[in-house]
Design a protein around this motif. Structure first.
Motif, short mmCIF file in Angstrom:
data_model
loop_
_atom_site.label_atom_id
_atom_site.label_comp_id
_atom_site.label_asym_id
_atom_site.label_seq_id
_atom_site.Cartn_x
_atom_site.Cartn_y
_atom_site.Cartn_z
N VAL A 453 -23.29 -1.01 -50.05
CA VAL A 453 -22.90 -0.55 -48.70
C VAL A 453 -21.45 -0.07 -48.71
O VAL A 453 -21.10 0.91 -48.05
N LEU A 496 -28.73 2.95 -43.77
CA LEU A 496 -28.98 1.54 -44.06
C LEU A 496 -30.46 1.18 -43.89
O LEU A 496 -30.95 0.25 -44.54
N SER A 503 -30.45 -1.09 -48.68
CA SER A 503 -31.31 -2.25 -48.40
C SER A 503 -32.33 -2.51 -49.49
O SER A 503 -32.94 -3.59 -49.53
N VAL A 513 -31.43 -3.90 -39.12
CA VAL A 513 -30.09 -3.37 -38.86
C VAL A 513 -29.87 -3.34 -37.35
O VAL A 513 -30.69 -2.79 -36.60
#
Length: 738
Positions: A453, A496, A503, A513
């Motif tokens: 991330v 995401l 993920s 999320v």
């Protein structure tokens, strides 16, 4: 309608008394209708953002919905800052679900060398509790009237935004009603030329708005209702109640001009226009019911308020209005002295023209011109509507609240200050919850996810993960580089959530999320993905209502298609004004770059319903003439000529009402006002006065075609079938009989 009219006028004192009692009883509750309304209600059932919000309670010490106090310490006055923090701490104590810890207060006082000081509050509960707490905090801290205090205080956070919009919405509603009611009365005076006749629709509009306000007060204590209910109910209530009563009063005066007595004219008006108003109101209610297909508390509460005000407007038009007409007598159709004096003086100012005794009225001339070249006029109107609708193909959805607030709004100022101090993304972090079910958290996988991330575009920082109390779930807080309402934050949420995105490192876990950016994205997806359901619903049920009313297979189908043109053109104008910003320099407005997600479904349902008002009113008049003459061209010509003036007057009033709301400060309300004003203006001109009669002339007898098997089962709603003598009122019985 004959029986109803005789009943209410025969018991007119009782009927009037009941309405007066209801309206007076509703006044104190209508004044408090916003007391229990909420600026929240934007959660999306079954979404990832709601799943994260529900899961946060599993993590100790994690704030579900951040609320932050922003102290403007520009003067670097340590004493003033300390006093401001202590005052805020006292005011926070009286608010449920929120608190200010002594540690946070002490840290704020120690930061007297900083220009902007941020203090995070401890918030318990989800988004709805947070927004209600924000509303109470704004009142306790008196944020709307800070004056020249030494250290100005602002409240920020996603739910604080909605609380600020609630205050702006209330202020806009008061301004709109204050400006709107006098304008409506002036237009009615110009239409009727009589103060008594003008006050009839005006009174019904006020009664409908007040009763709906009282109803909203009680319903909001049992149901979660959005603060925007009041704007929608007021906007629709004034317009619809005035329109419905205008149709009936105009028909009443028309029958009088034909030589009917007052009782005969009133009965005929209720039998024809009264029935048309009832059918129109039912159609509007059915269209608004389509909003329940969206699984959103906000949208459904707005539908409830709109349905309520339309139902009250219809009930008032068919029960209270005939009573008032009966009691006012000649004053309803005679020109008032003041209005007559003004009209006579204005007439003297007009240039003298040669008399033309054989010249037909304008609408007769217009209808004759239209009937001669129906293909040309129908094609021209269709092309114009399609050109206006073209920008709608690039409609962009949005839900941002900050950009809607005025630039000098204290909440917007607070957000800008907090963004400079801590970065725009810090006010709305993206939250990721990895739930491993019955298994313990895979720490290595979580760390791999955090590292992936950190390399993702749009990410400023990633906090250390927090493990749930049971050890089976992990929470990762991600700070984006942009504000939660930006396109960049929405793009980060999509990355995401993408199957092949970061993920993928969390194998074996259910990943959701959430956060403000995710909730905004989920809400826009919910609305845009549900629009087709509303469209299908209103098309089918509008067709069925018109099929029952007109006993025609093709006329309702044509009406549905034309309503689609009106809605598409309104969408096109919304895109031009609020997304493209083509008219910013003219109207002095800074466009948002998108259309608010709430606007398209509301516009679709309301416009489809209101368009049926004019459709039913026009086609019922045409059907009357067709039943009387059997000649399609004569029926269309006579029906249009007889109803065009009333439709135009009603449209002017409706557009004036919506235009008032279009001039308010909140873009979310402004969009609805602009969209409805444009849609009604186009519908009442290009559609009802050009497209409908032109295409009916082209279709000829096919207008009234219905299969024999269907003809046998359809109810007969003949708008002329009730022409029976009106019995005279019985004389009062003597007190003493012999």
């Amino acid at each position: 309608m004959d029986r109803l009219e005789r009943f209410v006028t025969g018991h007119r004192r009782i009927v009037l008394g009941v309405w007066i009692v209801l309206v007076l009883a509703a006044v104190p509750f209508a004044a408090q209708q916003t007391k229990h309304l909420t600026a929240g209600g934007f959660e999306v059932p079954g979404s990832g953002s709601l799943a994260v919000s529900d899961a946060l309670k599993r993590f100790p010490g994690v704030q579900t919905e951040p609320l932050i106090l922003v102290f403007d310490n520009s003067k670097r006055d340590a004493g003033a800052l300390s006093a401001a923090v202590d005052n805020a701490a006292r005011k926070v104590q009286g608010v449920d679900n929120v608190s200010l810890s002594p540690q946070a207060a002490a840290a704020a006082k120690a930061a007297s060398d900083q220009q902007i000081v941020l203090v995070a509050l401890d918030v318990n509960g989800g988004a709805d509790k947070a927004v209600d707490a924000a509303v109470d905090l704004r009142k306790n801290l008196n944020l709307k009237d800070e004056g020249d205090v030494a250290v100005p205080v602002h409240l920020v956070g996603q739910q604080a935004l909605w609380a600020a919009m609630q205050d702006v919405s209330k202020a806009d509603l008061e301004k709109a009603e204050t400006a709107g009611f006098p304008i409506v009365l002036i237009v009615l005076l110009a239409v009727f030329g009589s103060l008594a006749a003008a006050l009839l629709p005006f009174s019904l509009g006020i009664a409908a708005v007040l009763l709906t306000g009282g109803g909203v007060f009680f319903l909001s204590q049992a149901l979660e209702m959005s603060v925007f209910v009041t704007n929608i109910a007021s906007m629709l209530g004034i317009g619809v109640a005035v329109d419905y009563s205008l149709f009936i009063v105009s028909r009443y005066r028309e029958e009088l001009h034909k030589g009917a007595s007052e009782d005969e004219a009133r009965a005929a008006a209720m039998r024809t226009s009264g029935l048309a108003v009832t059918v129109s109101g039912i159609t509007v209610i059915v269209s608004l019911a389509g909003l329940f297909l969206i699984d959103s508390k906000t949208m459904r509460s707005m539908a409830i308020g709109a349905i309520m005000v339309v139902a009250i407007a219809v009930l008032a038009a068919i029960t209270l209005l005939p009573v008032l007409i009966k009691m006012l007598g000649r004053r309803v159709y005679e020109r008032g002295k003041v209005v007559g004096w003004v009209g006579d003086h204005l007439a003297r100012l007009k240039p003298k023209r040669a008399a033309a005794p054989d010249r037909p009225p304008f609408w007769d001339r217009w209808t004759e011109r239209l009937m001669k070249r129906p293909v040309f006029y129908a094609s021209l109107a269709t092309v114009i509507l399609l050109i206006i609708a073209i920008p709608a193909l690039s409609l962009k959805w949005g839900t941002a609240a900050l950009a809607q607030l005025p630039k000098d709004n204290e909440t917007r100022i607070g957000f800008e200050q907090a963004a400079r101090a801590a970065g725009p993304g810090s006010l709305g972090p993206v939250l990721v919850v990895a739930d491993y079910g019955d298994k313990p958290v895979d720490t290595a996988a979580v760390n791999a996810f955090r590292q992936a991330v950190q390399q993702t575009p749009g990410v400023k920082s990633v906090a250390d993960s927090v493990t749930s109390r049971d050890g089976h779930a992990a929470l990762i807080r991600i700070t984006p580089t942009s504000s939660p309402e930006s396109d960049e934050a929405a793009a980060l949420v999509k990355r995401l959530r993408a199957p092949g995105g970061p993920s993928a490192a969390l194998r074996g876990a259910e990943v959701n999320v959430g956060g403000a950016a995710a909730q905004n994205h989920d809400f826009s997806d919910l609305i845009s993905g549900s629009l087709w359901k509303i469209l299908l619903f209103v098309m089918v049920f509008s067709y069925l209502v018109l099929l029952l009313t007109l006993r025609s297979v093709l006329l309702p189908l044509k009406a549905v298609v034309m309503n689609l043109l009106s809605v598409a053109a309104a969408y096109g104008v919304l895109v031009m004004v609020f997304q493209y910003g083509w008219f910013d320099g003219i109207i002095g407005f800074d466009h948002l770059g998108y259309v608010n997600a709430l606007t398209p479904p509301l516009l679709l349902a309301i416009v489809f319903g209101l368009s049926m008002d004019y459709e039913v009113f026009l086609l019922s008049r045409i059907k009357e003439r067709y039943l009387a003459t059997g000649d399609n061209r004569a029926a269309v010509s006579q029906g249009l000529a007889a109803s065009a003036k009333t439709i135009s007057s009603a449209a002017i009033i409706m557009v004036a009402v919506f235009a008032i709301f279009a001039l308010t400060g909140l873009p979310q309300v402004k969009e609805i006002g602009v969209g409805l004003a444009v849609a009604i203006a186009l519908d009442a001109t290009l559609v009802r006065l050009i497209l409908v009669p032109a295409t009916m002339e082209l279709m000829g007898k096919w207008n009234w075609w219905v299969p024999s098997w269907l003809d046998r089962i359809l109810p007969d709603m003949d708008f002329e079938s009730g022409e029976v003598p009106v019995p005279a009122e019985p004389a009062e019985e003597p007190l003493v009989t012999t």
